[in-house]
Scaffold this motif. Structure first.
Motif, PDB file in Angstrom:
ATOM      1  N   SER A 148      -1.016   0.311 -19.869  1.00 48.07           N
ATOM      2  CA  SER A 148      -0.330  -0.430 -20.933  1.00 48.07           C
ATOM      3  C   SER A 148      -1.086  -0.305 -22.254  1.00 48.07           C
ATOM      4  N   ASP A 149      -0.330  -0.444 -23.330  1.00 52.01           N
ATOM      5  CA  ASP A 149      -0.929  -0.578 -24.663  1.00 52.01           C
ATOM      6  C   ASP A 149      -0.197  -1.715 -25.383  1.00 52.01           C
ATOM      7  N   TYR A 161      -6.044   6.232 -30.851  1.00 47.85           N
ATOM      8  CA  TYR A 161      -5.760   7.635 -30.484  1.00 47.85           C
ATOM      9  C   TYR A 161      -4.271   7.712 -30.149  1.00 47.85           C
ATOM     10  N   PHE A 162      -3.451   7.875 -31.195  1.00 47.09           N
ATOM     11  CA  PHE A 162      -2.010   7.669 -31.027  1.00 47.09           C
ATOM     12  C   PHE A 162      -1.329   8.957 -30.554  1.00 47.09           C
ATOM     13  N   VAL A 163      -1.325   9.129 -29.240  1.00 49.08           N
ATOM     14  CA  VAL A 163      -0.685  10.309 -28.639  1.00 49.08           C
ATOM     15  C   VAL A 163       0.416   9.880 -27.675  1.00 49.08           C
ATOM     16  N   HIS A 164       0.841   8.633 -27.789  1.00 50.15           N
ATOM     17  CA  HIS A 164       1.814   8.083 -26.841  1.00 50.15           C
ATOM     18  C   HIS A 164       3.059   8.966 -26.668  1.00 50.15           C
ATOM     19  N   LEU A 172       9.668   6.396 -23.350  1.00 47.05           N
ATOM     20  CA  LEU A 172       8.711   5.528 -22.668  1.00 47.05           C
ATOM     21  C   LEU A 172       7.632   5.052 -23.647  1.00 47.05           C
ATOM     22  N   ALA A 173       7.261   5.905 -24.603  1.00 42.39           N
ATOM     23  CA  ALA A 173       6.272   5.493 -25.604  1.00 42.39           C
ATOM     24  C   ALA A 173       6.774   4.258 -26.353  1.00 42.39           C
ATOM     25  N   LYS A 174       8.020   4.302 -26.788  1.00 44.85           N
ATOM     26  CA  LYS A 174       8.576   3.156 -27.527  1.00 44.85           C
ATOM     27  C   LYS A 174       8.694   1.935 -26.632  1.00 44.85           C
ATOM     28  N   ASP A 175       9.091   2.145 -25.395  1.00 48.02           N
ATOM     29  CA  ASP A 175       9.184   1.047 -24.420  1.00 48.02           C
ATOM     30  C   ASP A 175       7.810   0.383 -24.248  1.00 48.02           C
ATOM     31  N   LEU A 177       5.232   0.460 -26.225  1.00 47.60           N
ATOM     32  CA  LEU A 177       4.726  -0.151 -27.460  1.00 47.60           C
ATOM     33  C   LEU A 177       5.521  -1.404 -27.828  1.00 47.60           C
ATOM     34  N   PHE A 178       6.838  -1.326 -27.745  1.00 53.25           N
ATOM     35  CA  PHE A 178       7.672  -2.470 -28.168  1.00 53.25           C
ATOM     36  C   PHE A 178       7.495  -3.658 -27.229  1.00 53.25           C
TER      37      PHE A 178
END
Ligand code: ZN
Length: 276
Positions: A148-149, A161-164, A172-175, A177-178
């Motif tokens: 998780s982030d 280190y923004f490589v999501h 999934l990156a947006k999921d 993070l949001f």
């Protein structure tokens, strides 16, 4: 070799080095000293001609709970290896330089080690924990691993280190993070974010079997293969994306300073705890 207090280093198989996070009492939270020791250990393995594969593992129930910000991190504890400077400067300057050195700079340095690296992961991987896992080339995790982030709750875009989007795919990156939610090992596998999911008791043996399998191949072939994949990611803009997001990350930190008087939104910790 230095006297390391936050990590251990051993050679558990032929041509394989293993670096182990050894702060389980703090769920392997990373202070600047741990990050500096990790960097020294990666350098040691990189420069050892008898090592072809590097494993990054962790003691205890959880791989890493992220950055340890309980004490104000102090650059006096560490030896910088990048070209950043003015770490104690006022305003945005000093803190941005510290994060550029200790977070983005080290992650990128490890991502480019010219030998295959494997993360061996169990339990929770939270925020800065992903900053140790994602720079590795391959990821073997146990079926209890979660990722998780949640730091959007702190009023920033994500960890430094923004490589999501590259690691998890954009949806999934947006999921992640949001919502700040943890994704499971099986969901991570489904999205190509990890290579193998194994039982917890087989994590060490499966990781070492993979490392030994890889280590039979010639060093230069492995280096060329790694660099070719990394170059492909770079051609898609990976490094530029990281730097762009890092600038926005510091817009977030400095907005929080102006509005809340601290680097992060103080409500964030309550939001995260209420959902834990
Ligand atoms: Zn930050």
């Amino acid at each position: 070799m230095s006297e390391w207090t936050r990590i251990r280093y051993d050679r558990p198989a032929e041509r394989v080095a293993r670096i182990t996070l050894a702060r389980p009492e703090a769920a392997n939270a990373q202070d600047y000293l741990m990050l500096s020791e990790l960097n020294e250990a990666f350098d040691e393995a990189s420069r050892d001609d008898n090592i072809r594969v590097i494993v990054l593992a962790a003691d205890g129930n959880h791989f890493s709970s992220g950055h340890d910000l309980r004490d104000d991190p102090d650059m006096a504890d560490v030896e910088p290896v990048g070209t950043q400077c003015h770490f104690e400067a006022e305003g945005a300057e000093g803190y941005m330089a510290r994060e550029a050195e200790m977070y983005v700079g080290l992650c990128w340095r490890w991502r480019n080690i010219p030998k295959p690296t494997i993360a061996s992961v169990q339990g929770k991987v939270i925020a800065g924990g992903l900053m140790l896992v994602w720079p590795m080339d391959m990821i073997v995790c146990s079926d209890d691993a979660t990722f998780s982030d949640p730091v959007v709750a702190f009023g920033v875009n994500g960890h430094e280190y923004f490589v999501h989007p590259y690691e998890a795919g954009q949806r999934l990156a947006k999921d992640m993070l949001f919502t700040g939610r943890s994704i499971s090992a099986s969901e991570a596998l489904q999205h190509g974010m990890v290579n193998r999911v194994v039982a917890r008791e087989q994590l060490e043996s499966e990781t070492l079997a993979l490392a030994s399998h890889i280590a039979k191949r010639p060093m230069f072939g492995l280096t060329l293969a790694k660099q070719s994949v990394n170059n492909s990611m770079d051609a898609m803009g990976m490094y530029t994306s990281i730097q762009s997001a890092f600038g926005l990350h510091h817009v977030g930190h400095n907005h929080n300073r102006l509005v809340h008087g601290s680097l992060v939104d103080p409500e964030g910790v309550h939001v995260i705890r209420s959902e834990a």
